[in-house]
Design an enzyme around this catalytic site. Structure first.
Site, PDB file in Angstrom:
ATOM      1  N   ASP A 227       0.812  -1.215   0.000  1.00 22.06           N
ATOM      2  CA  ASP A 227       0.000   0.000   0.000  1.00 22.06           C
ATOM      3  C   ASP A 227       0.846   1.267   0.000  1.00 22.06           C
ATOM      4  OD1 ASP A 227      -2.597   1.513   0.671  1.00 22.06           O
ATOM      5  OD2 ASP A 227      -1.325   2.036   2.373  1.00 22.06           O
ATOM      6  N   GLU A 301       1.196  -0.498  -5.089  1.00 24.39           N
ATOM      7  CA  GLU A 301       0.253   0.571  -5.388  1.00 24.39           C
ATOM      8  C   GLU A 301       0.988   1.900  -5.503  1.00 24.39           C
ATOM      9  OE1 GLU A 301      -3.664   2.711  -3.390  1.00 24.39           O
ATOM     10  OE2 GLU A 301      -1.854   2.336  -2.222  1.00 24.39           O
TER      11      GLU A 301
END
Length: 581
Positions: A227, A301
């Site tokens: 993330d 990401e």
């Protein structure tokens, strides 16, 4: 409705790309599967408290098998105070109590193994929680844990008021610094106040995060989605006299100095050290892949330019992410885009990626409006055709297979900090991510079959009585059944190993060809409610007749219909997969 008969218009050069080397190689599991993203809080509630949980996910794993999915990526399920709903992790080594226990996780893993479904977890390395033991120990003066975080002295203004160290803003608006009296300093949080950033210039933090990976690998997980990787490192303040410098103004149209986009984040985003850290993590992945033969996959990401995204693959000497997420279907196009813009967006990643790496395709996630809302409910099947049948890896956000739409969440019901931090009960919806996180729609029963409770953590979207899995299972023609057909078709050699060519026939009709070893398929998506006759002889060696293999929900055609290549009728909003016969 107007009907046009046209020859293909050469809008952009057709791009011929070899999806794989000419000699077909044996592919790893992650190169052929479909990844299905589950947002645990919203997938299935097993105990009636209105919150999804691990037992709920376990009970629905057969549904993933039914879809043709071979791997699921779970958004964070670690212990957390839930200020940012799991992305503020208090204990990286334990399960959040609202989601269950470690035994529940072990049972999930066992059931997934039985069904041959790989489990991928969300790794949130940029920050922790201000309610973690690590942060609490830092506030008590424990030197080891104090150095886990980013601290800075404030600045006294002319009125004698202590101010944050500089102008850095949080992604969620307002200052990225928060003062703590216990230590007399500010800590950095690039996201919500409850998410203090880790100090990756501290080797102990680096090793701690590698140990987190090892802990879950030992439990059998098949990989991690990483993330917010772009924010991992901040500039070394020693290069600026020991203080973090202000970031320059971006020149963006926003006139709100508290908005994240007000600044150009040259000191807090996409720093070179970030890529080195990804390469180090890949070594840990490889350590476990060699140990038991299961290839561990890393998905990263990062929203940025193709040049930035490609750095995550590796540096030529060291490998990095297997799948730097390709967000073009989210960030570059929407329901207003032309066929040429769709083509340009899709071809871009294929053009920039290293020739020996795979592309990946994702059209929705927990941070962005759903496909049916961002494009059109009429284009759900067409977008799924793109995601599942382009060369590379497919990722589906839960609900996209049935065409779920964004739910309405009032200001009073809004819980997402991105929406709440706008302090704006009128325009909050433009920032809130709650609409795409509403509970999964299983049936026409209470709370869409998601929960037996009287209240769910977010309200169920309107229209669930007819838009749900149960209804779509029982009819022959549904988004769900079209998705299943596409998932099976994806395994055909032409899609698994074939070449790719795309074209915008006009402003509305986008098409691409996949071919391998004598088999040819053409996928056509009409983005508008206008009918066309399309001459597909534009594609080299495409002559004769084409048979309809799959078509979108409202298509007037029937599977098995045959059309002459030079004059294929395409209805408004129609999506089709055609096979050359």
């Amino acid at each position: 409705m107007f009907v046009f008969r046209i020859a293909p218009i050469f809008i952009l050069p057709a791009l011929f790309l070899l999806a794989f080397a000419s000699d077909v190689k044996e592919l790893e599991w992650w190169e052929t599967t479909i990844f299905y993203q589950i947002y645990p809080r919203s997938f299935m509630d097993s105990d009636g408290d209105g919150i999804g949980d691990l037992k709920g996910i376990t009970s629905k794993l057969e549904y993933l098998k039914e879809l043709g999915v071979g791997a699921t990526w779970l958004s964070p399920m670690f212990q957390s105070p839930m200020y940012d709903f799991g992305y503020d992790i208090a204990d990286f080594y334990d399960v959040h109590d609202e989601y269950g226990t470690m035994e529940d996780f072990d049972n999930l893993m066992a059931k997934a193994k039985e069904l041959d479904i790989k489990i991928v977890l969300d790794f949130v390395p940029n920050h922790g929680s201000n309610e973690s033991v690590w942060f609490e120990e830092a506030l008590r003066g424990h030197e080891k844990y104090y150095d886990y975080f980013m601290w800075e002295d404030g600045i006294m203004d002319e009125n004698g008021t202590l101010r944050p160290p500089n102008n850095w803003n949080s992604v969620f608006r307002k200052s990225a610094w928060e003062y703590r009296e216990e230590v007399g300093k500010y800590y950095l949080h690039q996201f919500v106040i409850g998410q203090p950033d880790f100090n990756y210039r501290n080797p102990e933090v680096v090793e701690e995060m590698k140990n987190v990976l090892r802990f879950w690998f030992e439990k059998g997980v098949a990989g991690f989605r990483v993330d917010a990787i772009s924010h991992l490192f901040e500039v070394d303040k020693e290069k600026f006299g020991g203080r973090y410098p202000d970031e320059p103004l971006s020149g963006d149209s926003t006139d709100d100095p508290e908005n994240y986009n007000y600044l150009d984040h040259i000191y807090t985003k996409d720093l070179d050290e970030t890529y080195d850290m990804v390469y180090q993590w890949r070594e840990v992945f490889e350590e476990y892949s060699k140990k038991d033969g299961l290839e561990r996959v890393m998905m990263t990401e990062s929203y940025g330019s193709p040049q930035v995204t490609m750095k995550y693959f590796g540096d030529g000497e060291r490998d990095g992410s297997h799948m730097p997420f390709n967000f073009v279907l989210i960030s570059d196009v929407n329901g207003d885009s032309s066929a040429a813009e769709i083509k340009y967006a899709l071809d871009k990643f294929l053009t920039f990626k290293p020739i020996d790496k795979l592309a990946n395709w994702v059209a929705g996630n927990h941070d962005n409006n759903r496909v049916a809302s961002r494009f059109s409910p009429m284009l759900v099947d067409g977008v799924n055709m793109i995601v599942l049948l382009l060369p590379g890896i497919a990722v589906t956000y839960m609900g996209e297979e049935i065409g779920m739409v964004d739910g309405y969440v009032s200001w009073e019901d809004t819980v997402d900090p991105s929406g709440c931090n706008t302090d704006d009960p009128i325009n909050y919806v433009s920032a809130s991510r709650d609409p795409e996180r509403t509970p999964f729609q299983w049936s026409s029963e209470k709370n869409a079959g998601f929960s037996t409770g009287d209240k769910t953590w977010l309200p169920v979207a309107e229209g669930y009585e007819t838009l749900n899995v149960e209804v779509q299972r029982t009819v022959e023609r549904s988004h769900l059944n079209i998705y299943k057909t596409l998932a099976k078709l994806r395994a055909e050699p032409a899609f698994r190993h074939g070449r790719y060519e795309s074209v915008a026939f006009n402003s509305d009709v986008f098409a691409f060809r996949r071919w391998h070893d004598g088999e040819t398929y053409i996928v056509i998506i009409n983005l508008r409610d206008v009918t066309y006759d399309i001459d597909l002889t534009y594609f080299d060696n495409v002559l004769g007749d084409l048979e309809v293999v799959v078509n979108s929900l409202d298509s007037p055609k029937t599977v098995g219909d045959v059309f002459e290549v030079s004059a294929v009728p395409v209805a408004g909003y129609e999506g089709m997969v055609l096979k050359l016969i």
